[in-house]
Scaffold this active site. Structure first.
Site, PDB file in Angstrom:
ATOM      1  CD1 TRP A 107      -0.643   7.454  -0.607  1.00  0.00           C
ATOM      2  CD2 TRP A 107      -0.857   9.121  -2.094  1.00  0.00           C
ATOM      3  NE1 TRP A 107      -1.926   7.940  -0.514  1.00  0.00           N
ATOM      4  CE2 TRP A 107      -2.087   8.964  -1.407  1.00  0.00           C
ATOM      5  CE3 TRP A 107      -0.756  10.107  -3.076  1.00  0.00           C
ATOM      6  CZ2 TRP A 107      -3.198   9.758  -1.680  1.00  0.00           C
ATOM      7  CZ3 TRP A 107      -1.869  10.902  -3.340  1.00  0.00           C
ATOM      8  CH2 TRP A 107      -3.069  10.722  -2.658  1.00  0.00           C
ATOM      9  CE1 TYR A 165      -3.685   2.471   0.895  1.00  0.00           C
ATOM     10  CE2 TYR A 165      -2.042   3.415   2.353  1.00  0.00           C
ATOM     11  CZ  TYR A 165      -3.244   3.518   1.691  1.00  0.00           C
ATOM     12  OH  TYR A 165      -4.002   4.648   1.809  1.00  0.00           O
TER      13      TYR A 165
HETATM   14  N1  MGD Z   1      -0.591   8.135  12.556  1.00  0.00           N
HETATM   15  C1  MGD Z   1      -1.050   8.180  11.299  1.00  0.00           C
HETATM   16  N2  MGD Z   1      -0.638   7.280  10.395  1.00  0.00           N
HETATM   17  C2  MGD Z   1      -1.106   7.336   9.128  1.00  0.00           C
HETATM   18  C3  MGD Z   1      -2.044   8.316   8.742  1.00  0.00           C
HETATM   19  C4  MGD Z   1      -2.485   9.248   9.721  1.00  0.00           C
HETATM   20  O1  MGD Z   1      -3.329  10.111   9.448  1.00  0.00           O
HETATM   21  N3  MGD Z   1      -1.959   9.152  10.983  1.00  0.00           N
HETATM   22  N4  MGD Z   1      -2.521   8.337   7.450  1.00  0.00           N
HETATM   23  C5  MGD Z   1      -2.523   7.089   6.715  1.00  0.00           C
HETATM   24  C6  MGD Z   1      -2.809   7.329   5.307  1.00  0.00           C
HETATM   25  S1  MGD Z   1      -4.324   8.041   4.962  1.00  0.00           S
HETATM   26  C7  MGD Z   1      -1.985   6.965   4.317  1.00  0.00           C
HETATM   27  S2  MGD Z   1      -2.521   7.144   2.700  1.00  0.00           S
HETATM   28  C8  MGD Z   1      -0.680   6.328   4.584  1.00  0.00           C
HETATM   29  C9  MGD Z   1       0.420   6.759   3.615  1.00  0.00           C
HETATM   30  O2  MGD Z   1       1.473   5.853   3.633  1.00  0.00           O
HETATM   31  P1  MGD Z   1       2.446   5.681   2.372  1.00  0.00           P
HETATM   32  O3  MGD Z   1       1.728   5.917   1.103  1.00  0.00           O
HETATM   33  O4  MGD Z   1       3.142   4.381   2.548  1.00  0.00           O
HETATM   34  O5  MGD Z   1       3.459   6.889   2.615  1.00  0.00           O
HETATM   35  P2  MGD Z   1       4.493   7.583   1.627  1.00  0.00           P
HETATM   36  O6  MGD Z   1       5.426   8.334   2.498  1.00  0.00           O
HETATM   37  O7  MGD Z   1       3.789   8.362   0.585  1.00  0.00           O
HETATM   38  O8  MGD Z   1       5.285   6.359   0.993  1.00  0.00           O
HETATM   39  C10 MGD Z   1       5.368   6.083  -0.371  1.00  0.00           C
HETATM   40  C11 MGD Z   1       6.721   5.461  -0.663  1.00  0.00           C
HETATM   41  O9  MGD Z   1       6.752   5.036  -2.018  1.00  0.00           O
HETATM   42  C12 MGD Z   1       8.016   5.374  -2.583  1.00  0.00           C
HETATM   43  N5  MGD Z   1       7.842   5.512  -4.032  1.00  0.00           N
HETATM   44  C13 MGD Z   1       7.380   6.593  -4.704  1.00  0.00           C
HETATM   45  N6  MGD Z   1       7.350   6.358  -6.024  1.00  0.00           N
HETATM   46  C14 MGD Z   1       7.793   5.097  -6.201  1.00  0.00           C
HETATM   47  C15 MGD Z   1       7.970   4.284  -7.350  1.00  0.00           C
HETATM   48  O10 MGD Z   1       7.698   4.666  -8.478  1.00  0.00           O
HETATM   49  N7  MGD Z   1       8.451   3.020  -7.152  1.00  0.00           N
HETATM   50  C16 MGD Z   1       8.749   2.547  -5.919  1.00  0.00           C
HETATM   51  N8  MGD Z   1       9.174   1.317  -5.810  1.00  0.00           N
HETATM   52  N9  MGD Z   1       8.580   3.307  -4.817  1.00  0.00           N
HETATM   53  C17 MGD Z   1       8.113   4.557  -4.957  1.00  0.00           C
HETATM   54  C18 MGD Z   1       8.416   6.660  -1.889  1.00  0.00           C
HETATM   55  O11 MGD Z   1       9.823   6.852  -1.945  1.00  0.00           O
HETATM   56  C19 MGD Z   1       7.871   6.441  -0.474  1.00  0.00           C
HETATM   57  O12 MGD Z   1       8.842   5.900   0.369  1.00  0.00           O
HETATM   58  O13 MGD Z   1      -0.270   6.632   5.927  1.00  0.00           O
HETATM   59  C20 MGD Z   1      -1.246   6.256   6.882  1.00  0.00           C
HETATM   60  N10 MGD Z   1      -0.680   6.401   8.212  1.00  0.00           N
HETATM   61  N1  MGD Z   2      -0.111  18.236   1.878  1.00  0.00           N
HETATM   62  C1  MGD Z   2      -0.616  16.995   1.954  1.00  0.00           C
HETATM   63  N2  MGD Z   2      -1.842  16.730   1.439  1.00  0.00           N
HETATM   64  C2  MGD Z   2      -2.375  15.488   1.524  1.00  0.00           C
HETATM   65  C3  MGD Z   2      -1.667  14.418   2.121  1.00  0.00           C
HETATM   66  C4  MGD Z   2      -0.375  14.713   2.670  1.00  0.00           C
HETATM   67  O1  MGD Z   2       0.311  13.830   3.242  1.00  0.00           O
HETATM   68  N3  MGD Z   2       0.106  16.003   2.569  1.00  0.00           N
HETATM   69  N4  MGD Z   2      -2.227  13.155   2.171  1.00  0.00           N
HETATM   70  C5  MGD Z   2      -3.348  12.840   1.295  1.00  0.00           C
HETATM   71  C6  MGD Z   2      -4.060  11.657   1.810  1.00  0.00           C
HETATM   72  S1  MGD Z   2      -3.391  10.116   1.491  1.00  0.00           S
HETATM   73  C7  MGD Z   2      -5.206  11.716   2.504  1.00  0.00           C
HETATM   74  S2  MGD Z   2      -5.955  10.282   3.046  1.00  0.00           S
HETATM   75  C8  MGD Z   2      -5.836  13.002   2.793  1.00  0.00           C
HETATM   76  C9  MGD Z   2      -6.170  13.100   4.285  1.00  0.00           C
HETATM   77  O2  MGD Z   2      -7.208  13.968   4.520  1.00  0.00           O
HETATM   78  P1  MGD Z   2      -7.809  14.032   5.996  1.00  0.00           P
HETATM   79  O3  MGD Z   2      -7.887  12.698   6.576  1.00  0.00           O
HETATM   80  O4  MGD Z   2      -9.044  14.850   5.971  1.00  0.00           O
HETATM   81  O5  MGD Z   2      -6.636  14.859   6.706  1.00  0.00           O
HETATM   82  P2  MGD Z   2      -6.098  14.889   8.213  1.00  0.00           P
HETATM   83  O6  MGD Z   2      -5.039  15.918   8.181  1.00  0.00           O
HETATM   84  O7  MGD Z   2      -5.755  13.542   8.715  1.00  0.00           O
HETATM   85  O8  MGD Z   2      -7.321  15.385   9.087  1.00  0.00           O
HETATM   86  C10 MGD Z   2      -8.043  16.574   8.807  1.00  0.00           C
HETATM   87  C11 MGD Z   2      -8.411  17.314  10.061  1.00  0.00           C
HETATM   88  O9  MGD Z   2      -9.114  16.443  10.955  1.00  0.00           O
HETATM   89  C12 MGD Z   2      -8.841  16.889  12.263  1.00  0.00           C
HETATM   90  N5  MGD Z   2      -9.251  15.884  13.253  1.00  0.00           N
HETATM   91  C13 MGD Z   2      -8.592  14.786  13.657  1.00  0.00           C
HETATM   92  N6  MGD Z   2      -9.310  14.135  14.613  1.00  0.00           N
HETATM   93  C14 MGD Z   2     -10.441  14.855  14.813  1.00  0.00           C
HETATM   94  C15 MGD Z   2     -11.594  14.685  15.647  1.00  0.00           C
HETATM   95  O10 MGD Z   2     -11.727  13.747  16.426  1.00  0.00           O
HETATM   96  N7  MGD Z   2     -12.584  15.605  15.508  1.00  0.00           N
HETATM   97  C16 MGD Z   2     -12.503  16.660  14.639  1.00  0.00           C
HETATM   98  N8  MGD Z   2     -13.539  17.491  14.554  1.00  0.00           N
HETATM   99  N9  MGD Z   2     -11.423  16.844  13.873  1.00  0.00           N
HETATM  100  C17 MGD Z   2     -10.414  15.951  13.944  1.00  0.00           C
HETATM  101  C18 MGD Z   2      -7.359  17.201  12.217  1.00  0.00           C
HETATM  102  O11 MGD Z   2      -6.992  18.064  13.279  1.00  0.00           O
HETATM  103  C19 MGD Z   2      -7.207  17.838  10.851  1.00  0.00           C
HETATM  104  O12 MGD Z   2      -7.265  19.247  10.923  1.00  0.00           O
HETATM  105  O13 MGD Z   2      -4.976  14.104   2.475  1.00  0.00           O
HETATM  106  C20 MGD Z   2      -4.324  14.003   1.218  1.00  0.00           C
HETATM  107  N10 MGD Z   2      -3.619  15.259   1.003  1.00  0.00           N
HETATM  108 MO    MO Z   3      -4.508   8.476   2.621  1.00  0.00          MO
END
Ligand code: MGD
Ligand code: MGD
Ligand code: MO
Length: 820
Positions: A150, A148
């Protein structure tokens, strides 16, 4: 102020406080924006936006944003620095012990032993023979390949699908269901609305601006999160956010942020803040609905005509089920927002035309399913669903949802379909998938049976994990538990451009390219599809890295099935051309004329027109007009406020109507006596998760060389913590250092530390060793949201913080690991 200047400014100021100050000022004053266009350079695209690459002497030296991007993200400026980061994996590498002993190596040495450089021949032979060995000895259910993460955007270079294609050819693999983003919401919402909702086009922004009088960002931070898209980011929402700000200033639209954190969006709009304690929004909404119900202000007509199951919910709301009416007082006691404030909020949503824009952070929590279900129920009682510009929306904060769609054909990509007249190991494979956030639980507990959305799933015994393009050693919860689980694996293979915490834990690391080193094709704008863009190779692969496509082809060749992998195609461009031409054909059927592939590639993009009807799109408009003619995809065809299907599941942690269920840890639980602070881990402003951390962009936000943690002045004072101090954040699961930013932008009792900080263990190999840098998943809980969705609960965790008075250890994760 340009990025380079900012950086110099930071260099000159030693105090972390400067970083904090700058951080806050930037957010408050401006829409996040980057450089201007220059049309002459080689075009490509990324999650951060489309750009033109500057290349000098074969080196990628800079970018200018694509001329059609209305609000480029400053993050694109870090792409050259990412390309040549110190952390690049330059050659195929094998862990020393694994090279000597193969699958019989001491697996507790992962992350501590040195790496050995090997030739590509050797590395590929090793990988192919490991796959064959494990397939033969244990069968395909022993290989987890649910990778999983990005990866760089692009329709061909999807490393997960490419690897799955190769694995399927080898006999199969265990895959994943769902994602970390919306694990809870995407399972509950089909029961309630008949669609997953979270990845669907929203009522158009022009209609919101025209009709809504209240816009509510409910746990949503589009100013930050809309910088990113899954396809190439188009940033179409930013001009509308700017218009909303103007309308707000003129007093035409009120803007609310419901969030324990005053995030960048709230700062930009200077929103009216409603600050519930984390994970208590459901209780607050129940209070709002109780008020609307007892004052007879809710829309009974709407409930009758468009929903089913209100009665069961009503009995619960009024306390007939549990002798606890969900009054304002009851709600206030749980969520900490004053009764008067909750009432006023409910009243204004009722009195004025309102759009509730909810993010996803709130459902990344224990019983996260309840949040979106309750919010839909509240929206039903307000009765504005399907009215232009009003109701609710669950994707305004993501991929620029609400930006009107263009009239564009789809664009296909690589898949796992094998076209072959031959028989092969893939013929007998039947897909076997587990909910993605239960991955570590599966590895630790072979044979365990879990509930999932009405089904039972048995965990297989995993011997090998194969990861392409993801960073699970940042993204998964409870790091120390994960490190323990990993010891059970015989083999861990990773494709990565960088020495991420994940690559450092691998047995075999294959160096992968990034988008700028290869050709591909993609859409700009996930929802609005404004363009199809050529992603052109601008430089040769860095050092010995190879495209994931090439890597998987070469392994498939060793497995004896190269033709099945390539589908008989000679080059990567053959695939890209096929994707384009299929799209062109689809376009012709829709009456859209597209240029030949050669013309498209030469120009670099095709732009699509936005029709008037798409600017006037209202979600649920047809349903509202005639629910019989346009039923929803639920069993009843209506919005299900209580669900018979879920009732049949008979789960104790997800009832058949939306309800308040205490999370595993929160500010009202016993645990809070020992660990009195609730840590939230939202998504970072200047990164995509862990990506770009290994560039100069880190200088824009880090505090004293660590990941920042926001703490309220009240909580800081109690602990003798000052702005810029290095602090230790800990609980029973783990600990990490961080740099304190003392700010009123978090509610007392709440701390905020972004996800994605690179895990940098103080003493690798030692049980529960502290992270030196700021990996928030040291602290989080590895548990499913409920038996229904089994999503991750990363926003449910309590911690304590103290000032770190010892000599702060040096950060080493941004250097290369030890190599023989
Ligand atoms: N505590 C906490 N944990 C979270 C979250 C949170 O809100 N709180 N959010 C969760 C969410 S919503 C998400 S989506 C995940 C994100 O988790 P990930 O998507 O695993 O995070 P990234 O840092 O984007 O890691 C992508 C990796 O892919 C590599 N990569 C990029 N392009 C390529 C390619 O072309 N080939 C290969 N082989 N590798 C490549 C990059 O170098 C990078 O290391 O984290 C989750 N974890
Ligand atoms: N710049 C940037 N943009 C991104 C990403 C990134 O890593 N960087 N990741 C992308 C990805 S994979 C995803 S999934 C989306 C994530 O999009 P979201 O999941 O919506 O983003 P978060 O930042 O996890 O949370 C949004 C807000 O929720 C609030 N929040 C957390 N817990 C609570 C709660 O219990 N109650 C309330 N009311 N608010 C709460 C946090 O304080 C934050 O301000 O963003 C995407 N866009
Ligand atoms: Mo995500």
């Amino acid at each position: 102020m340009g990025n380079i200047k900012r950086r110099e400014f930071l260099k000159g100021s030693s105090a972390a406080a400067a970083s904090a100050l700058l951080f806050n000022n930037l957010s408050a004053n401006s829409l996040i924006s980057g450089p201007v266009a220059n049309k002459s350079k080689s075009i490509s695209g990324s999650h951060f936006g489309a750009f033109r690459a500057h290349v000098k002497g074969g080196q990628f030296t800079g970018v200018t944003a694509f001329e059609d991007d209305p609000n480029p993200s400053p993050m694109i400026n870090a792409l050259p620095s990412r390309t040549y980061a110190k952390t690049r994996v330059e050659y195929p590498m094998v862990r020393e012990g694994f090279l000597k002993h193969g699958h019989k190596s001491d697996t507790s040495k992962r992350g501590t032993e040195k790496f050995v450089r090997v030739s590509w021949e050797k590395a590929l032979d090793l990988v192919a023979s490991e796959i064959q060995r494990v397939q033969k000895k244990y069968g395909y259910k022993s290989i987890y390949a649910g990778s999983y993460g990005w990866y760089c955007t692009g329709k061909l270079h999807n490393p997960q699908t490419l690897m799955n294609r190769m694995m399927k050819i080898s006999g199969g693999y265990v895959g994943r269901i769902g994602d970390y983003s919306t694990g809870a919401a995407q399972i509950i919402l089909p029961h309630v609305l008949g669609s997953i909702e979270v990845y669907e086009q929203q009522t158009s922004w022009p209609l919101v601006l025209k009709h809504a009088k209240n816009v509510v960002f409910w746990g949503a931070n589009p100013l930050v999160t809309c910088q990113i898209e899954w396809d190439v980011a188009g940033h179409g929402a930013f001009p509308y956010l700017e218009q909303l700000k103007k309308a707000h200033k003129k007093g035409q639209i009120d803007v609310y942020s419901v969030d324990p954190v005053k995030n960048d969006t709230a700062m930009y709009f200077d929103s009216t803040m409603i600050k519930p304690k984390p994970n208590t929004d459901v209780a607050m909404m129940l209070g709002m609905m109780h008020y609307l119900h007892t004052t007879k202000q809710y829309d009974e007509e709407f409930i009758k005509k468009y929903t089913v199951g209100f009665k069961d919910f009503e009995d619960y709301l009024l306390g007939k089920v549990d002798n606890t009416p969900k009054t304002l007082k009851w709600a206030s006691n749980i969520c900490g927002v004053k009764e008067e404030e909750i009432k006023k909020f409910a009243q204004t949503l009722k009195d004025k035309k309102s759009m509730l824009m909810a993010g996803w952070g709130v459902q990344r929590a224990d019983h996260g399913e309840q949040f979106h279900w309750t919010l839909v129920t509240l929206a039903c009682m307000l009765g504005q669903i399907g009215v232009p510009g009003c109701g609710f929306g669950f994707s305004y904060h993501y991929s620029n949802g609400g930006t009107p769609s263009s009239h564009a054909p789809g664009l296909g990509g690589i898949s796992t379909n094998i076209n072959s007249s031959r028989q092969g190991p893939w013929t007998k494979y039947e897909p076997y998938n587990i909910p993605c956030a239960r991955m570590v639980d599966m590895i630790s507990n072979p044979g365990k049976v879990i509930d999932f959305n009405g089904r039972k799933i048995e965990y297989p015994e995993i011997k090998m994990v194969y990861w392409t393009s993801g960073n699970p050693f940042h993204h998964h919860q409870d790091r120390n538990n994960m490190i323990e689980a990993w010891k059970r694996l015989e083999t861990f293979i990773v494709h990565e451009p960088h020495w991420t915490p994940t690559a450092r834990m691998a047995d075999i690391v294959l160096p992968a390219t990034t988008e700028i080193e290869r050709n591909d094709i993609e859409i700009i704008g996930d929802y609005n599809s404004s363009h199809i863009i050529a992603m052109k190779k601008a430089i040769e692969p860095v050092k010995e890295s190879k495209d994931d496509y090439e890597i998987c082809r070469l392994i498939s060749k060793r497995l004896g099935y190269e033709k099945e992998f390539t589908d008989g195609k000679k080059t990567q461009m053959d695939w890209i051309k096929e994707f384009y031409n299929n799209s062109k054909m689809q376009g012709e059927n829709k009456g859209i004329k597209m240029p030949s592939f050669e013309e498209f590639w030469e120009k670099g993009y095709v732009k699509f027109e936005v029709r008037k009807e798409d600017k006037n799109f209202t979600r649920y408009e047809k349903y509202r007009q005639n629910p019989m003619l346009h039923p929803l995809g639920t069993p009843s065809g209506k919005i299900e406020i209580s669900s018979r299907v879920i009732k049949k599941f008979n789960y104790d942690d997800c009832l058949h109507y939306p309800s308040w269920i205490e999370p595993a840890e929160w500010l009202g639980s016993k645990e809070s006596k020992k660990y009195p602070l609730h840590v939230l881990s939202p998504h970072p402003k200047y990164r995509l998760h862990s990506q770009l951390s290994n560039t100069w962009i880190r200088d824009l936000y880090e505090v004293n060389g660590r990941e920042p943690i926001w703490i309220n002045p009240e909580d800081a004072k109690k602990r003798g913590i000052k702005n810029g101090d290095i602090v230790k954040v800990y609980n029973k699961r783990g600990s990490t250092l961080a740099g304190a930013i003392v700010t009123n932008n978090v509610l007392p009792g709440v701390v905020k530390m972004d996800e994605g900080g690179w895990y940098d263990p103080k003493e690798p190999g030692k049980d529960k060793t502290m992270c030196k840098h700021g990996d928030v998943n040291q602290l989080t809980i590895d548990k499913g949201t409920s038996k229904l969705a089994q999503g991750n609960i990363s926003n449910t965790a309590l911690v304590e913080i103290e000032k770190y008075t010892k000599q702060a250890p040096e950060i080493t994760v941004f250097d290369k690991p030890a190599i023989v």
